[in-house]
Enzyme design. Sequence first.
Site, PDB file in Angstrom:
ATOM      1  N   LYS A 202       0.862  -1.178   0.000  1.00  0.00           N
ATOM      2  CA  LYS A 202       0.000   0.000   0.000  1.00  0.00           C
ATOM      3  C   LYS A 202       0.895   1.224   0.000  1.00  0.00           C
ATOM      4  O   LYS A 202       1.657   1.460   0.931  1.00  0.00           O
ATOM      5  CB  LYS A 202      -0.909  -0.006   1.223  1.00  0.00           C
ATOM      6  CG  LYS A 202      -1.775   1.241   1.294  1.00  0.00           C
ATOM      7  CD  LYS A 202      -2.794   1.159   2.403  1.00  0.00           C
ATOM      8  CE  LYS A 202      -3.608   2.439   2.458  1.00  0.00           C
ATOM      9  NZ  LYS A 202      -4.596   2.404   3.537  1.00  0.00           N
ATOM     10  N   ARG A 212     -10.562   9.853   1.677  1.00  0.00           N
ATOM     11  CA  ARG A 212     -10.416  10.533   2.969  1.00  0.00           C
ATOM     12  C   ARG A 212     -11.503  11.589   3.137  1.00  0.00           C
ATOM     13  O   ARG A 212     -11.954  11.850   4.252  1.00  0.00           O
ATOM     14  CB  ARG A 212      -9.012  11.145   3.095  1.00  0.00           C
ATOM     15  CG  ARG A 212      -7.952  10.059   3.195  1.00  0.00           C
ATOM     16  CD  ARG A 212      -6.539  10.630   3.263  1.00  0.00           C
ATOM     17  NE  ARG A 212      -5.552   9.562   3.117  1.00  0.00           N
ATOM     18  CZ  ARG A 212      -4.257   9.773   2.972  1.00  0.00           C
ATOM     19  NH1 ARG A 212      -3.784  11.009   2.959  1.00  0.00           N
ATOM     20  NH2 ARG A 212      -3.425   8.755   2.844  1.00  0.00           N
ATOM     21  N   LYS A 224       1.395   9.956   5.809  1.00  0.00           N
ATOM     22  CA  LYS A 224       1.454   8.530   6.131  1.00  0.00           C
ATOM     23  C   LYS A 224       2.731   7.847   5.637  1.00  0.00           C
ATOM     24  O   LYS A 224       2.789   6.619   5.532  1.00  0.00           O
ATOM     25  CB  LYS A 224       0.196   7.839   5.578  1.00  0.00           C
ATOM     26  CG  LYS A 224      -1.110   8.379   6.188  1.00  0.00           C
ATOM     27  CD  LYS A 224      -2.327   7.517   5.844  1.00  0.00           C
ATOM     28  CE  LYS A 224      -3.572   7.975   6.601  1.00  0.00           C
ATOM     29  NZ  LYS A 224      -4.731   7.072   6.384  1.00  0.00           N
ATOM     30  N   GLU A 240       7.616  -6.909   1.293  1.00  0.00           N
ATOM     31  CA  GLU A 240       6.347  -6.889   2.032  1.00  0.00           C
ATOM     32  C   GLU A 240       5.502  -8.121   1.680  1.00  0.00           C
ATOM     33  O   GLU A 240       4.871  -8.724   2.544  1.00  0.00           O
ATOM     34  CB  GLU A 240       5.552  -5.616   1.699  1.00  0.00           C
ATOM     35  CG  GLU A 240       6.099  -4.342   2.307  1.00  0.00           C
ATOM     36  CD  GLU A 240       5.800  -4.206   3.801  1.00  0.00           C
ATOM     37  OE1 GLU A 240       5.201  -5.131   4.380  1.00  0.00           O
ATOM     38  OE2 GLU A 240       6.176  -3.174   4.385  1.00  0.00           O
ATOM     39  N   LYS A 255      -1.973  -1.551  -3.976  1.00  0.00           N
ATOM     40  CA  LYS A 255      -2.853  -0.387  -3.959  1.00  0.00           C
ATOM     41  C   LYS A 255      -2.050   0.886  -4.065  1.00  0.00           C
ATOM     42  O   LYS A 255      -1.076   1.018  -3.321  1.00  0.00           O
ATOM     43  CB  LYS A 255      -3.626  -0.422  -2.643  1.00  0.00           C
ATOM     44  CG  LYS A 255      -4.461   0.769  -2.352  1.00  0.00           C
ATOM     45  CD  LYS A 255      -5.119   0.618  -1.011  1.00  0.00           C
ATOM     46  CE  LYS A 255      -5.898   1.878  -0.744  1.00  0.00           C
ATOM     47  NZ  LYS A 255      -6.369   1.956   0.600  1.00  0.00           N
ATOM     48  N   SER A 281      -9.965   5.503  -4.921  1.00  0.00           N
ATOM     49  CA  SER A 281     -10.898   6.620  -5.071  1.00  0.00           C
ATOM     50  C   SER A 281     -10.408   7.681  -6.064  1.00  0.00           C
ATOM     51  O   SER A 281     -11.180   8.167  -6.888  1.00  0.00           O
ATOM     52  CB  SER A 281     -11.157   7.255  -3.704  1.00  0.00           C
ATOM     53  OG  SER A 281      -9.948   7.703  -3.117  1.00  0.00           O
ATOM     54  N   TYR A 320     -14.632   0.981  -7.386  1.00  0.00           N
ATOM     55  CA  TYR A 320     -15.921   1.656  -7.240  1.00  0.00           C
ATOM     56  C   TYR A 320     -16.773   1.476  -8.491  1.00  0.00           C
ATOM     57  O   TYR A 320     -17.933   1.847  -8.511  1.00  0.00           O
ATOM     58  CB  TYR A 320     -15.668   3.142  -6.935  1.00  0.00           C
ATOM     59  CG  TYR A 320     -14.869   3.302  -5.664  1.00  0.00           C
ATOM     60  CD1 TYR A 320     -15.484   3.221  -4.433  1.00  0.00           C
ATOM     61  CD2 TYR A 320     -13.484   3.441  -5.699  1.00  0.00           C
ATOM     62  CE1 TYR A 320     -14.751   3.296  -3.255  1.00  0.00           C
ATOM     63  CE2 TYR A 320     -12.733   3.521  -4.532  1.00  0.00           C
ATOM     64  CZ  TYR A 320     -13.374   3.443  -3.315  1.00  0.00           C
ATOM     65  OH  TYR A 320     -12.649   3.506  -2.158  1.00  0.00           O
TER      66      TYR A 320
HETATM   67  C1  PBG Z   1      -7.226   3.721   5.340  1.00  0.00           C
HETATM   68  C2  PBG Z   1      -7.606   3.401   3.941  1.00  0.00           C
HETATM   69  C3  PBG Z   1      -7.433   4.288   2.867  1.00  0.00           C
HETATM   70  C4  PBG Z   1      -7.990   3.667   1.755  1.00  0.00           C
HETATM   71  C5  PBG Z   1      -8.464   2.415   2.159  1.00  0.00           C
HETATM   72  N1  PBG Z   1      -8.208   2.268   3.511  1.00  0.00           N
HETATM   73  C6  PBG Z   1      -6.887   5.650   2.832  1.00  0.00           C
HETATM   74  C7  PBG Z   1      -5.599   5.944   3.452  1.00  0.00           C
HETATM   75  O1  PBG Z   1      -4.741   5.084   3.632  1.00  0.00           O
HETATM   76  O2  PBG Z   1      -5.411   7.107   3.775  1.00  0.00           O
HETATM   77  C8  PBG Z   1      -8.044   4.290   0.403  1.00  0.00           C
HETATM   78  C9  PBG Z   1      -9.045   3.747  -0.562  1.00  0.00           C
HETATM   79  C10 PBG Z   1      -9.329   4.651  -1.708  1.00  0.00           C
HETATM   80  O3  PBG Z   1      -8.702   5.709  -1.889  1.00  0.00           O
HETATM   81  O4  PBG Z   1     -10.216   4.292  -2.489  1.00  0.00           O
HETATM   82  N2  PBG Z   1      -6.762   2.738   6.146  1.00  0.00           N
END
Ligand code: PBG
Length: 334
Positions: A202, A212, A224, A240, A255, A281, A320
């Site tokens: 991720k 968010r 992050k 990982e 991701k 997203s 989505y």
């Molecule tokens: C948070 C989480 C995030 C997403 C899924 N779980 C956002 C982040 O890490 O800030 C993002 C999913 C998306 O953008 O569609 N644990």
Amino acid sequence: MIAYSFPMHIRPRRNRQSEVIRNMVRESRLHTDQLVQPLFLVDGRDLQEPIASMPGQFRWSRELMLEEIDRCLEVGISRFAVFPVVGEVNKDKKATYGHAPGNFYLKAIRTIKEIYPDVLLIGDVAMDPYSKDGHDGLVDAEGNIVNDETLPILAKMAVAQAQAGIDLIGPSDMMDGRVRYLRDALDEKGFTQVGIMSYTAKYASAFYGPFREALDSAPKSGNKKTYQMDPANAREALREAALDEAEGADILMVKPALAYLDIIRAVKEQSRVPVAAYHVSGEYAMLMAAVKEGWLELEPAVTETLTCIRRAGADIILTYLAKAYARMLRSHGG
Ligand code: PBG
């Protein structure tokens, strides 16, 4: 100079000359069974709140989410990743509400599984929706995101979700050692059949912005980058992946998806568990914005996007667009 002497005997275009041939030689196909629809759940009644940056996506209260699940089932989508939208009053430093008995998210998981036992539900395990700090892990007095102290909190969340009937937990937090820790916690409570779809690679991505916004979960300070991965790194993803597989993950996830197709491919080649990709997203928002402007055509753009993620090696795609794509297939008799 062309090396060919005519007449030419090798003509790749022969295999592209008609739809019936193209359909036969197609290497990658996408089935609705491989798609997961993310859904946002909000506490309350009769709520279907639009998310400005994600046209077509909503924050659903429980009853209306059940109706949305029903519409998805009608077109063959029966797998969902559910995320909670938590009000500010329920947030604290330790994400206590994430495993509180009265938690609306846990109640909704229970209801969904009662009404639709055959639906597959993936729960989100990370502190950010419930954390005052908006970080996936625990933030100490100096502002550090502390790894080992976060693990027991995640374990409580995972066990609470398992008790509510979740099928797979999705640790999206990127803490070290969490897959093994969560596996042990689940097994200890007898949840040996609850699987782990680990957010393995991720990345610290700019493409989570709309998510968010949907959850109101952006970090209150900092970013992050001390736990999510540097987008510049590929070999680190394999490290990982090796760890998560060894720690007991049932499915590995990469991701975001589109800018990380090479990572999807590399993880697929290295590991022996199914690989998922999360078309996030921001990737959805870009596509929908261009469609809204009339600059891209939705159907071919969606088909190409999802097919290419599949071609890169994804066995499963969280997107989505799952319902929309399944609807398109239906309308074309697919
Ligand atoms: C948070 C989480 C995030 C997403 C899924 N779980 C956002 C982040 O890490 O800030 C993002 C999913 C998306 O953008 O569609 N644990």
